[in-house]
Motif scaffolding. Structure first.
Motif, PDB file in Angstrom:
ATOM      1  N   MET A 185       0.825  -1.211   0.000  1.00 38.01           N
ATOM      2  CA  MET A 185       0.000   0.000   0.000  1.00 38.01           C
ATOM      3  C   MET A 185       0.861   1.262   0.000  1.00 38.01           C
ATOM      4  SD  MET A 185      -3.013  -1.146   2.673  1.00 38.01           S
ATOM      5  CE  MET A 185      -3.708   0.514   2.743  1.00 38.01           C
ATOM      6  N   THR A 186       1.885   1.300   0.850  1.00 40.38           N
ATOM      7  CA  THR A 186       2.725   2.498   0.917  1.00 40.38           C
ATOM      8  C   THR A 186       3.577   2.658  -0.345  1.00 40.38           C
ATOM      9  OG1 THR A 186       4.331   1.194   2.202  1.00 40.38           O
ATOM     10  CG2 THR A 186       2.849   2.635   3.424  1.00 40.38           C
ATOM     11  N   SER A 187       4.113   1.557  -0.872  1.00 34.47           N
ATOM     12  CA  SER A 187       4.896   1.626  -2.115  1.00 34.47           C
ATOM     13  C   SER A 187       4.038   2.151  -3.260  1.00 34.47           C
ATOM     14  CB  SER A 187       5.456   0.248  -2.481  1.00 34.47           C
ATOM     15  OG  SER A 187       6.379  -0.204  -1.538  1.00 34.47           O
ATOM     16  N   SER A 188       2.825   1.633  -3.361  1.00 39.97           N
ATOM     17  CA  SER A 188       1.917   2.048  -4.434  1.00 39.97           C
ATOM     18  C   SER A 188       1.504   3.499  -4.266  1.00 39.97           C
ATOM     19  CB  SER A 188       0.673   1.148  -4.456  1.00 39.97           C
ATOM     20  OG  SER A 188       1.032  -0.200  -4.636  1.00 39.97           O
ATOM     21  N   SER A 236      18.804  -4.911   1.777  1.00 36.93           N
ATOM     22  CA  SER A 236      19.684  -3.752   1.931  1.00 36.93           C
ATOM     23  C   SER A 236      19.464  -2.742   0.811  1.00 36.93           C
ATOM     24  CB  SER A 236      21.151  -4.202   1.948  1.00 36.93           C
ATOM     25  OG  SER A 236      21.397  -5.082   3.027  1.00 36.93           O
ATOM     26  N   CYS A 237      19.299  -3.250  -0.415  1.00 35.04           N
ATOM     27  CA  CYS A 237      19.028  -2.367  -1.559  1.00 35.04           C
ATOM     28  C   CYS A 237      17.703  -1.631  -1.372  1.00 35.04           C
ATOM     29  CB  CYS A 237      18.991  -3.173  -2.856  1.00 35.04           C
ATOM     30  SG  CYS A 237      20.586  -3.844  -3.363  1.00 35.04           S
ATOM     31  N   LEU A 238      16.703  -2.332  -0.866  1.00 36.14           N
ATOM     32  CA  LEU A 238      15.382  -1.723  -0.679  1.00 36.14           C
ATOM     33  C   LEU A 238      15.389  -0.709   0.458  1.00 36.14           C
ATOM     34  CD1 LEU A 238      13.277  -4.914  -1.318  1.00 36.14           C
ATOM     35  CD2 LEU A 238      13.278  -2.840  -2.711  1.00 36.14           C
ATOM     36  N   SER A 239      16.210  -0.941   1.472  1.00 37.73           N
ATOM     37  CA  SER A 239      16.361   0.063   2.535  1.00 37.73           C
ATOM     38  C   SER A 239      16.987   1.334   1.973  1.00 37.73           C
ATOM     39  CB  SER A 239      17.222  -0.483   3.675  1.00 37.73           C
ATOM     40  OG  SER A 239      16.526  -1.472   4.399  1.00 37.73           O
ATOM     41  N   ALA A 240      17.970   1.151   1.074  1.00 37.88           N
ATOM     42  CA  ALA A 240      18.596   2.305   0.423  1.00 37.88           C
ATOM     43  C   ALA A 240      17.577   3.050  -0.442  1.00 37.88           C
ATOM     44  CB  ALA A 240      19.785   1.847  -0.430  1.00 37.88           C
ATOM     45  N   VAL A 241      16.722   2.295  -1.121  1.00 40.69           N
ATOM     46  CA  VAL A 241      15.647   2.906  -1.912  1.00 40.69           C
ATOM     47  C   VAL A 241      14.720   3.710  -1.006  1.00 40.69           C
ATOM     48  CG1 VAL A 241      13.543   2.391  -3.236  1.00 40.69           C
ATOM     49  CG2 VAL A 241      15.679   1.239  -3.811  1.00 40.69           C
ATOM     50  N   GLY A 242      14.390   3.128   0.152  1.00 38.02           N
ATOM     51  CA  GLY A 242      13.531   3.816   1.104  1.00 38.02           C
ATOM     52  C   GLY A 242      14.140   5.115   1.599  1.00 38.02           C
ATOM     53  N   SER A 258      13.942  14.404 -10.041  1.00 33.68           N
ATOM     54  CA  SER A 258      13.658  13.635  -8.817  1.00 33.68           C
ATOM     55  C   SER A 258      12.347  12.869  -8.909  1.00 33.68           C
ATOM     56  CB  SER A 258      13.617  14.575  -7.611  1.00 33.68           C
ATOM     57  OG  SER A 258      14.860  15.201  -7.425  1.00 33.68           O
ATOM     58  N   CYS A 259      11.342  13.449  -9.547  1.00 32.58           N
ATOM     59  CA  CYS A 259      10.051  12.770  -9.661  1.00 32.58           C
ATOM     60  C   CYS A 259      10.179  11.487 -10.484  1.00 32.58           C
ATOM     61  CB  CYS A 259       9.015  13.694 -10.300  1.00 32.58           C
ATOM     62  SG  CYS A 259       8.469  15.027  -9.210  1.00 32.58           S
ATOM     63  N   MET A 260      10.874  11.581 -11.617  1.00 32.37           N
ATOM     64  CA  MET A 260      11.062  10.402 -12.465  1.00 32.37           C
ATOM     65  C   MET A 260      11.842   9.327 -11.727  1.00 32.37           C
ATOM     66  SD  MET A 260      10.463   8.861 -15.279  1.00 32.37           S
ATOM     67  CE  MET A 260       9.846  10.160 -16.358  1.00 32.37           C
ATOM     68  N   HIS A 261      12.895   9.728 -11.021  1.00 34.87           N
ATOM     69  CA  HIS A 261      13.687   8.767 -10.251  1.00 34.87           C
ATOM     70  C   HIS A 261      12.833   8.122  -9.158  1.00 34.87           C
ATOM     71  CE1 HIS A 261      17.573  11.120 -11.408  1.00 34.87           C
ATOM     72  NE2 HIS A 261      17.142  10.348 -12.386  1.00 34.87           N
ATOM     73  N   SER A 262      11.984   8.911  -8.520  1.00 32.07           N
ATOM     74  CA  SER A 262      11.132   8.392  -7.443  1.00 32.07           C
ATOM     75  C   SER A 262      10.123   7.390  -7.975  1.00 32.07           C
ATOM     76  CB  SER A 262      10.408   9.550  -6.745  1.00 32.07           C
ATOM     77  OG  SER A 262      11.326  10.409  -6.106  1.00 32.07           O
ATOM     78  N   GLY A 266      10.145   3.644  -6.906  1.00 31.26           N
ATOM     79  CA  GLY A 266       8.902   3.168  -6.295  1.00 31.26           C
ATOM     80  C   GLY A 266       8.386   1.927  -7.006  1.00 31.26           C
ATOM     81  N   SER A 267       8.498   1.913  -8.325  1.00 29.91           N
ATOM     82  CA  SER A 267       8.095   0.736  -9.104  1.00 29.91           C
ATOM     83  C   SER A 267       8.995  -0.454  -8.781  1.00 29.91           C
ATOM     84  CB  SER A 267       8.164   1.051 -10.609  1.00 29.91           C
ATOM     85  OG  SER A 267       7.324   2.142 -10.930  1.00 29.91           O
ATOM     86  N   PHE A 268      10.284  -0.177  -8.608  1.00 28.11           N
ATOM     87  CA  PHE A 268      11.228  -1.229  -8.210  1.00 28.11           C
ATOM     88  C   PHE A 268      10.859  -1.800  -6.843  1.00 28.11           C
ATOM     89  CE2 PHE A 268      15.161  -2.284  -5.845  1.00 28.11           C
ATOM     90  CZ  PHE A 268      15.569  -3.384  -6.591  1.00 28.11           C
ATOM     91  N   SER A 269      10.407  -0.927  -5.947  1.00 33.15           N
ATOM     92  CA  SER A 269       9.983  -1.366  -4.611  1.00 33.15           C
ATOM     93  C   SER A 269       8.787  -2.306  -4.703  1.00 33.15           C
ATOM     94  CB  SER A 269       9.632  -0.149  -3.749  1.00 33.15           C
ATOM     95  OG  SER A 269       9.172  -0.533  -2.471  1.00 33.15           O
ATOM     96  N   ILE A 270       7.825  -1.966  -5.556  1.00 24.27           N
ATOM     97  CA  ILE A 270       6.636  -2.818  -5.720  1.00 24.27           C
ATOM     98  C   ILE A 270       7.025  -4.174  -6.310  1.00 24.27           C
ATOM     99  CG2 ILE A 270       4.432  -3.059  -6.927  1.00 24.27           C
ATOM    100  CD1 ILE A 270       4.198   0.009  -6.833  1.00 24.27           C
ATOM    101  N   PHE A 271       7.858  -4.153  -7.357  1.00 22.01           N
ATOM    102  CA  PHE A 271       8.286  -5.398  -8.002  1.00 22.01           C
ATOM    103  C   PHE A 271       9.083  -6.266  -7.026  1.00 22.01           C
ATOM    104  CE2 PHE A 271      11.690  -7.700 -10.215  1.00 22.01           C
ATOM    105  CZ  PHE A 271      10.924  -8.557 -11.010  1.00 22.01           C
TER     106      PHE A 271
END
Length: 213
Positions: free
Chosen positions: A19-22, A108-114, A63-67, A71-76
């Protein structure tokens, strides 16, 4: 009882993370991104345009495009975690060491994304609001009443300040969720190493005893 509780906790964590990623991903896409090259994060040069007699600003940040991409990477990645980690949670068995290592690297990668999403979105909104305040206007007023951009000074855009603030909070919640998962996976890997060490020690003791005899 413990197995059922573990499954429930994993299901709740997965649902909250999804939910939060989306919300962060599609929120940035819908509220902070205007077309492809206009981003409401880190806007600059908020000024009155003589041609249109309206206040406009420049918004060239990527920044918006990167986010959206992260964010899509987080969902996947969440789907990958649910499939692989969910299998072991459902079966109530410990994953092999190699699987734990892969899950730790991914966590660890996802924490960095966060961290990137939370800090970039928050600081971007702060920079945007401070730019508006230089002209004596608040973010709530500018977003609510409507605004123009230097890319297209003839289209009036409106955004929800409340939703943008929820996006900022959601990005930090997402960081906490991925951070929690990273800590859990690190603990599982540490526990696995200790279990292997204890097993080797138990198997070695009889050998040493035989040699002494």
């Amino acid at each position: 009882m413990n197995s059922t509780a573990n499954r429930q906790r994993f299901a709740i964590w997965s649902l909250c993370t999804l939910m939060t990623s989306s919300f962060v991903t599609f929120g940035v896409l819908n509220q902070l991104m205007i077309e492809e090259r206009v981003c409401l994060l880190y806007v600059d040069n908020y000024h009155k345009d003589e041609a249109t007699n309206a206040f406009i600003f420049e918004a060239p940040s990527s920044s918006c495009m990167h986010s959206v991409i992260l964010g899509s990477f987080s969902i996947f990645s969440l789907l990958v975690v649910v499939i692989f980690r969910g299998f072991y949670v459902y079966k109530q068995i410990n994953p092999p060491k190699n699987t734990l290592i892969v899950l730790n690297v991914l966590a660890s990668c996802l924490s960095a994304v966060g961290v990137y999403l939370a800090t970039t979105i928050m600081l971007g909104v702060v920079k945007t609001c401070s730019e508006f305040e230089k002209r004596g206007k608040s973010c709530r007023a500018v977003f609510g009443e409507g605004f123009f951009t230097s890319n297209n000074g003839y289209i009036l855009y409106t955004k929800s300040y409340r939703i943008i603030m929820i996006i900022v909070v959601s990005a930090w919640v997402l960081l906490l969720l991925w951070g929690h998962y990273t800590v859990k996976e690190s603990y599982n890997l540490w526990k696995n190493k200790n279990t292997i060490s204890e097993t080797i020690a138990d198997e070695t003791e009889p050998l040493l005893a035989n040699e002494e005899e």
